[in-house]
Design a protein around this motif. Structure first.
Motif, PDB file in Angstrom:
ATOM      1  N   LEU A 111       0.823  -1.212   0.000  1.00 46.63           N
ATOM      2  CA  LEU A 111       0.000   0.000   0.000  1.00 46.63           C
ATOM      3  C   LEU A 111       0.857   1.262   0.000  1.00 46.63           C
ATOM      4  O   LEU A 111       0.485   2.274  -0.606  1.00 46.63           O
ATOM      5  CB  LEU A 111      -0.947   0.016   1.206  1.00 46.63           C
ATOM      6  CG  LEU A 111      -2.164  -0.899   1.114  1.00 46.63           C
ATOM      7  CD1 LEU A 111      -2.949  -0.879   2.416  1.00 46.63           C
ATOM      8  CD2 LEU A 111      -3.069  -0.507  -0.046  1.00 46.63           C
ATOM      9  N   ALA A 112       2.006   1.214   0.670  1.00 43.86           N
ATOM     10  CA  ALA A 112       2.900   2.379   0.724  1.00 43.86           C
ATOM     11  C   ALA A 112       3.352   2.771  -0.680  1.00 43.86           C
ATOM     12  O   ALA A 112       3.412   3.960  -1.016  1.00 43.86           O
ATOM     13  CB  ALA A 112       4.101   2.081   1.608  1.00 43.86           C
ATOM     14  N   GLN A 116       2.302   6.263  -2.464  1.00 48.32           N
ATOM     15  CA  GLN A 116       3.345   7.163  -2.960  1.00 48.32           C
ATOM     16  C   GLN A 116       3.016   7.594  -4.394  1.00 48.32           C
ATOM     17  O   GLN A 116       3.130   8.782  -4.737  1.00 48.32           O
ATOM     18  CB  GLN A 116       4.701   6.462  -2.911  1.00 48.32           C
ATOM     19  CG  GLN A 116       5.866   7.348  -3.274  1.00 48.32           C
ATOM     20  CD  GLN A 116       7.201   6.603  -3.187  1.00 48.32           C
ATOM     21  OE1 GLN A 116       7.243   5.398  -2.903  1.00 48.32           O
ATOM     22  NE2 GLN A 116       8.283   7.302  -3.427  1.00 48.32           N
ATOM     23  N   ASP A 117       2.607   6.632  -5.220  1.00 47.44           N
ATOM     24  CA  ASP A 117       2.211   6.950  -6.601  1.00 47.44           C
ATOM     25  C   ASP A 117       1.002   7.880  -6.632  1.00 47.44           C
ATOM     26  O   ASP A 117       0.943   8.808  -7.443  1.00 47.44           O
ATOM     27  CB  ASP A 117       1.887   5.671  -7.381  1.00 47.44           C
ATOM     28  CG  ASP A 117       3.137   4.889  -7.766  1.00 47.44           C
ATOM     29  OD1 ASP A 117       4.248   5.414  -7.544  1.00 47.44           O
ATOM     30  OD2 ASP A 117       3.001   3.769  -8.278  1.00 47.44           O
ATOM     31  N   MET A 173      -7.055   4.264 -11.425  1.00 46.71           N
ATOM     32  CA  MET A 173      -6.540   2.888 -11.469  1.00 46.71           C
ATOM     33  C   MET A 173      -5.754   2.557 -10.201  1.00 46.71           C
ATOM     34  O   MET A 173      -5.897   1.471  -9.652  1.00 46.71           O
ATOM     35  CB  MET A 173      -5.650   2.691 -12.700  1.00 46.71           C
ATOM     36  CG  MET A 173      -6.429   2.574 -14.002  1.00 46.71           C
ATOM     37  SD  MET A 173      -5.369   2.662 -15.470  1.00 46.71           S
ATOM     38  CE  MET A 173      -4.401   1.184 -15.275  1.00 46.71           C
ATOM     39  N   ARG A 174      -4.939   3.494  -9.746  1.00 47.71           N
ATOM     40  CA  ARG A 174      -4.146   3.261  -8.530  1.00 47.71           C
ATOM     41  C   ARG A 174      -5.046   3.134  -7.309  1.00 47.71           C
ATOM     42  O   ARG A 174      -4.797   2.314  -6.425  1.00 47.71           O
ATOM     43  CB  ARG A 174      -3.120   4.377  -8.334  1.00 47.71           C
ATOM     44  CG  ARG A 174      -2.015   4.392  -9.357  1.00 47.71           C
ATOM     45  CD  ARG A 174      -1.322   3.054  -9.500  1.00 47.71           C
ATOM     46  NE  ARG A 174      -0.063   2.999  -8.797  1.00 47.71           N
ATOM     47  CZ  ARG A 174       0.625   1.889  -8.574  1.00 47.71           C
ATOM     48  NH1 ARG A 174       0.179   0.743  -9.001  1.00 47.71           N
ATOM     49  NH2 ARG A 174       1.751   1.915  -7.917  1.00 47.71           N
ATOM     50  N   ASN A 175      -6.115   3.943  -7.257  1.00 42.84           N
ATOM     51  CA  ASN A 175      -7.064   3.839  -6.129  1.00 42.84           C
ATOM     52  C   ASN A 175      -7.769   2.481  -6.139  1.00 42.84           C
ATOM     53  O   ASN A 175      -7.969   1.867  -5.088  1.00 42.84           O
ATOM     54  CB  ASN A 175      -8.086   4.982  -6.170  1.00 42.84           C
ATOM     55  CG  ASN A 175      -7.486   6.292  -5.685  1.00 42.84           C
ATOM     56  OD1 ASN A 175      -6.624   6.311  -4.812  1.00 42.84           O
ATOM     57  ND2 ASN A 175      -7.942   7.400  -6.251  1.00 42.84           N
ATOM     58  N   LYS A 176      -8.130   2.011  -7.337  1.00 41.00           N
ATOM     59  CA  LYS A 176      -8.750   0.677  -7.454  1.00 41.00           C
ATOM     60  C   LYS A 176      -7.759  -0.405  -7.028  1.00 41.00           C
ATOM     61  O   LYS A 176      -8.142  -1.399  -6.414  1.00 41.00           O
ATOM     62  CB  LYS A 176      -9.212   0.426  -8.890  1.00 41.00           C
ATOM     63  CG  LYS A 176     -10.473   1.166  -9.265  1.00 41.00           C
ATOM     64  CD  LYS A 176     -10.818   0.939 -10.721  1.00 41.00           C
ATOM     65  CE  LYS A 176     -12.018   1.794 -11.127  1.00 41.00           C
ATOM     66  NZ  LYS A 176     -12.247   1.763 -12.569  1.00 41.00           N
ATOM     67  N   GLU A 177      -6.490  -0.198  -7.377  1.00 44.03           N
ATOM     68  CA  GLU A 177      -5.446  -1.155  -7.004  1.00 44.03           C
ATOM     69  C   GLU A 177      -5.316  -1.243  -5.483  1.00 44.03           C
ATOM     70  O   GLU A 177      -5.155  -2.323  -4.926  1.00 44.03           O
ATOM     71  CB  GLU A 177      -4.111  -0.728  -7.621  1.00 44.03           C
ATOM     72  CG  GLU A 177      -3.048  -1.793  -7.556  1.00 44.03           C
ATOM     73  CD  GLU A 177      -1.754  -1.381  -8.251  1.00 44.03           C
ATOM     74  OE1 GLU A 177      -0.711  -1.948  -7.875  1.00 44.03           O
ATOM     75  OE2 GLU A 177      -1.785  -0.529  -9.147  1.00 44.03           O
ATOM     76  N   ALA A 178      -5.412  -0.092  -4.813  1.00 41.44           N
ATOM     77  CA  ALA A 178      -5.343  -0.070  -3.343  1.00 41.44           C
ATOM     78  C   ALA A 178      -6.496  -0.868  -2.737  1.00 41.44           C
ATOM     79  O   ALA A 178      -6.310  -1.633  -1.785  1.00 41.44           O
ATOM     80  CB  ALA A 178      -5.359   1.366  -2.829  1.00 41.44           C
ATOM     81  N   VAL A 179      -7.684  -0.725  -3.313  1.00 39.51           N
ATOM     82  CA  VAL A 179      -8.859  -1.482  -2.844  1.00 39.51           C
ATOM     83  C   VAL A 179      -8.626  -2.979  -3.054  1.00 39.51           C
ATOM     84  O   VAL A 179      -8.908  -3.798  -2.169  1.00 39.51           O
ATOM     85  CB  VAL A 179     -10.146  -1.014  -3.578  1.00 39.51           C
ATOM     86  CG1 VAL A 179     -11.312  -1.946  -3.287  1.00 39.51           C
ATOM     87  CG2 VAL A 179     -10.496   0.418  -3.186  1.00 39.51           C
ATOM     88  N   ALA A 180      -8.084  -3.349  -4.229  1.00 36.54           N
ATOM     89  CA  ALA A 180      -7.811  -4.761  -4.539  1.00 36.54           C
ATOM     90  C   ALA A 180      -6.763  -5.342  -3.594  1.00 36.54           C
ATOM     91  O   ALA A 180      -6.889  -6.487  -3.136  1.00 36.54           O
ATOM     92  CB  ALA A 180      -7.353  -4.899  -5.992  1.00 36.54           C
TER      93      ALA A 180
END
Length: 198
Positions: A111-112, A116-117, A173-180
């Protein structure tokens, strides 16, 4: 450990040979299977069409040497494959992590990187938005003074807006990745606890 297992297997085989010799078994085998009429048949071979139904390997005196289970089909086969896949996933989970704390630590690391991204992308959007605002202010001044805005300046504003759209898409996309990632690690934590409680 491997030597002990090998010795145990050798001992078991030796016992079988001694048992066979003492019972007078000459090494000949018979096969017992069930035919299409539901009748048990004793024969020297199992016809190929009955192999899937399972069979028993016997000595001539009738002692069972081996039982070959029927092949699984349909829902039973699907369930067996599901159980095998779950066992493989559980084994991989136990190899990867030593505790729930390890899982949480891995989650934080992943998640870090994403966070950061996300921070960089938000900073880019902010910077692009300022540039758009400056370009639009300059264009508005030109128009107020009776001039016409150049094609190049309009293109610059258009290109900056397109860049903002692209960066916003990446941010989404990055926010969705964090959820995944959270979902994946929640599941890993739950399963690890289930395995540990067994």
């Amino acid at each position: 450990m491997k030597i002990a297992t090998a010795l145990a297997l050798a001992g078991a085989l030796l016992t079988l040979d001694v048992g066979a010799a003492s019972s007078g078994w000459d090494g000949k085998k018979l096969y017992r299977y069930t035919n299409e009429h539901g009748v048990q048949v004793l024969d020297n071979v199992v016809p190929p069409r009955y192999v899937a139904g399972g069979y028993e390997v016997l000595t001539v005196s009738g002692r069972v040497l081996e039982v070959v289970e029927p092949e699984l089909t349909g829902p039973e086969l699907v369930e067996k494959r599901r159980r095998e896949a779950q066992m493989a996933a559980d084994l991989a989970l136990l190899k990867r992590y030593n505790s729930v704390a390890d899982i949480e630590s891995a989650r934080k690391r992943k998640l870090a990187i994403v966070q950061q991204d996300v921070a960089i992308l938000r900073s880019n959007i902010s910077s692009l938005s300022r540039q758009i605002k400056n370009e639009e202010s300059a264009a508005a001044r030109i128009q107020r003074n009776g001039g016409s805005v150049s094609t190049e300046q309009m293109e610059r504003i258009g290109n900056l807006r397109k860049e903002v759209d692209v960066v916003n898409e990446r941010l989404s996309m990055r926010n969705k990745e964090a959820v995944a990632i959270n979902s994946e690690f929640d599941q890993a934590t739950r399963r690890y606890r289930e395995i540990a409680d067994k």
